[in-house]
Every structure is written in structure tokens, then in C-alpha cells.
Scaffold this active site. Structure first.
Site, mmCIF file in Angstrom:
data_model
loop_
_atom_site.group_PDB
_atom_site.id
_atom_site.type_symbol
_atom_site.label_atom_id
_atom_site.label_comp_id
_atom_site.label_asym_id
_atom_site.label_seq_id
_atom_site.Cartn_x
_atom_site.Cartn_y
_atom_site.Cartn_z
ATOM 1 N N HIS A 94 -50.218 -50.220 10.690
ATOM 2 C CA HIS A 94 -49.660 -49.919 9.368
ATOM 3 C C HIS A 94 -49.396 -48.435 9.188
ATOM 4 O O HIS A 94 -48.534 -48.046 8.407
ATOM 5 C CB HIS A 94 -50.623 -50.386 8.271
ATOM 6 N N HIS A 119 -54.707 -40.296 6.750
ATOM 7 C CA HIS A 119 -53.610 -41.091 7.287
ATOM 8 C C HIS A 119 -52.318 -40.751 6.551
ATOM 9 O O HIS A 119 -52.329 -40.027 5.550
ATOM 10 C CB HIS A 119 -53.928 -42.592 7.203
ATOM 11 N N HIS A 121 -48.324 -41.966 4.992
ATOM 12 C CA HIS A 121 -47.448 -43.021 4.471
ATOM 13 C C HIS A 121 -46.001 -42.544 4.528
ATOM 14 O O HIS A 121 -45.707 -41.389 4.214
ATOM 15 C CB HIS A 121 -47.802 -43.369 3.021
ATOM 16 N N THR A 205 -54.373 -47.958 -1.938
ATOM 17 C CA THR A 205 -52.974 -48.391 -2.043
ATOM 18 C C THR A 205 -52.625 -49.478 -1.028
ATOM 19 O O THR A 205 -51.461 -49.793 -0.833
ATOM 20 C CB THR A 205 -52.028 -47.189 -1.847
#
Length: 255
Positions: A94, A119, A121, A205
Site C-alpha cells: 500500500h 510512510h 501517501h 487514514t
């Protein structure tokens, strides 16, 4: 695909205690597969697994559109105590997640939160007055009593970022693949020079969309080059959740 991203999150958080949040993260690690597109996408997360129910029924979900923030002069600057260390990288399927060695932490409004992972996004998740950044960096922290704080950095196309350049050399290309950056690096190099922020109460999220997460979003953006953006986008076309309703939540600014 198994929930590798939250599996890594659960393992990282487990280094710092066994709060209820950790149990939820580890439970979700073996839960239903989810995605950012199609039938397993964000609109259906809450129906994929009972553990993900908050994704559809939660009242304080993230991300949100930052607008109408109220100045709160009592909010203190965030103290960053990030140390240089090696970095473990994993392609969760992801996003790319990075786990530094233990020891880095922040102090936010009197509470210490240890950095457990960060991480990325793409496109970015936190909007400001309706405008989304090209990418978002989320630095995930946990306090001694199990509270979660996420510091979000908005990344937009511009000049090359030296810290990202070093990380991208070790970016695993396939889901489940790992790599290690043995040269020492500090996550502080990914922060903007101006540390003014917005803050609000929200959630994770991604499934299980756990609420009770304190968000800090930097007002100043950080740049990355077009090539750096394209390198990440080549691995992950979409790794972001759509904007969620604020439902009257208070958004505050510290300056």
C-alpha cells in the site's frame, strides 16, 4: 493480499507497549484485504471486516480539509528529538514504510511521543483549503500511555530532496520486499524549516481507521523533485483516502 502495512505498524508499536491500539492494529493485520481502488477501496472498507467498522461509522475520521483554523497561542512548538540511525524499509503493498532505530521522539504540548515509523501517501491526503499536495509524509508516534500522534509533512514538486534521494535508493519495488539503509540518517531532514502547524483530533487514514489520533500538519511544505515523485508514483498509483467530513471538529493553529 494480507494486511502487511498494519502488520508492520503493529510490530513497530509493539516495541513500545501493549496498549489497546496495538491490539487493534495487530488484529487488523490478519483481517480482510483492502485496497485504495475497486471493490476493496475506501468506500467499502467499513464493510470488509468488523474490525474496520470505524471506517464507515466513525465520527472523527481522517484526512480532512484544513480550513477555518483557530489560532491558539497556548499551543507550544513541537520539540523534535530525532536521532540519526539506520532505516528498515518495507513495501507493504500500500505504501513504502520506514522504521528507524528506537530513540527518536517528539514532545508535543507536554507529552512525549516516540517515533515508531513513517510512510508516504500519493497523492497527498491532507488538503489545505481544498488543495491536495503531491505527496504526504506521515511520521507516526506513540506515547507511553498508548496515545498516537501523527506529524504530517506535505510534499510538493520542486527541488530534489537529499534525504528522499538516499531513501529512494533502498525503496523496495514489490509488495512484501524489504531493504535496509545502513548509512545513518535522521528523519529531521524531512521536516520543513518553519515548524508552525495545524492540529486536530482524527483517526488512522487506513483500516482499521482507529480514532483518537492527534494530528499535527505542518503549514510549510517540503519539496521533492519531479523524478522523485515519479519514482514513487510508478510503484503506487493511488495510496490515499478521500477527504472526510470535519463534523464540527476544532482545528487549531499554533501561530
Amino acid at each position: 493480499m494480507r494486511r502487511m502495512g498494519l502488520a508492520m505498524l503493529g510490530l513497530s508499536l509493539g516495541l513500545f507497549g501493549s496498549a489497546p491500539f496495538v491490539a487493534q492494529a495487530q488484529q487488523a493485520a490478519t483481517g480482510a484485504p483492502w485496497s485504495y481502488e475497486g471493490k476493496q477501496g475506501p468506500l467499502n472498507w467499513g464493510r470488509l471486516d468488523p474490525a474496520y467498522r470505524a471506517c464507515s461509522t466513525g465520527k472523527e475520521q481522517s484526512p480532512i480539509d484544513i480550513r477555518g483554523a483557530h489560532l491558539n497561542k497556548s499551543l507550544q512548538p513541537i520539540e523534535f528529538h530525532y536521532m540519526s540511525s539506520s532505516m528498515a524499509l518495507v513495501n507493504t503493498g500500500h505504501w513504502i514504510q520506514v522504521t528507524p532505530a528506537p530513540g527518536s521522539y517528539i514532545v508535543a504540548n507536554g507529552t512525549r511521543y516516540d517515533l515508531v515509523q513513517f510512510h508516504f501517501h500519493h497523492p497527498g491526503e491532507e488538503a489545505v483549503k481544498g488543495k491536495l499536495p503531491d505527496m504526504t509524509l506521515d511520521l507516526v508516534h506513540k506515547s507511553a500511555d498508548g496515545k498516537i500522534a501523527v506529524v504530517a509533512v506535505r510534499l510538493n514538486e520542486g527541488n530534489a530532496n537529499a534525504v528522499l534521494a538516499a531513501l529512494w535508493q533502498h525503496m523496495p519495488k514489490t509488495a512484501g520486499a524489504t531493504d535496509k539503509m545502513t548509512e545513518s540518517m535522521s528523519p529531521a531532514g524531512l521536516l520543513p524549516t518553519d515548524r508552525g502547524y495545524w492540529t486536530y483530533e482524527g483517526s488512522l487514514t487506513a483500516p482499521p481507521c482507529t480514532e483518537g489520533v492527534r494530528w499535527f500538519i505542518f503549514e510549510q511544505e517540503v519539496e521533492l523533485s519531479r523524478d522523485q515523485l515519479r519514482s514513487y508514483a510508478a510503484l503506487f498509483k493511488v495510496t490515499s483516502r478521500m477527504i472526510q467530513p470535519t463534523r464540527g471538529r476544532k482545528i487549531e493553529a499554533n501561530e
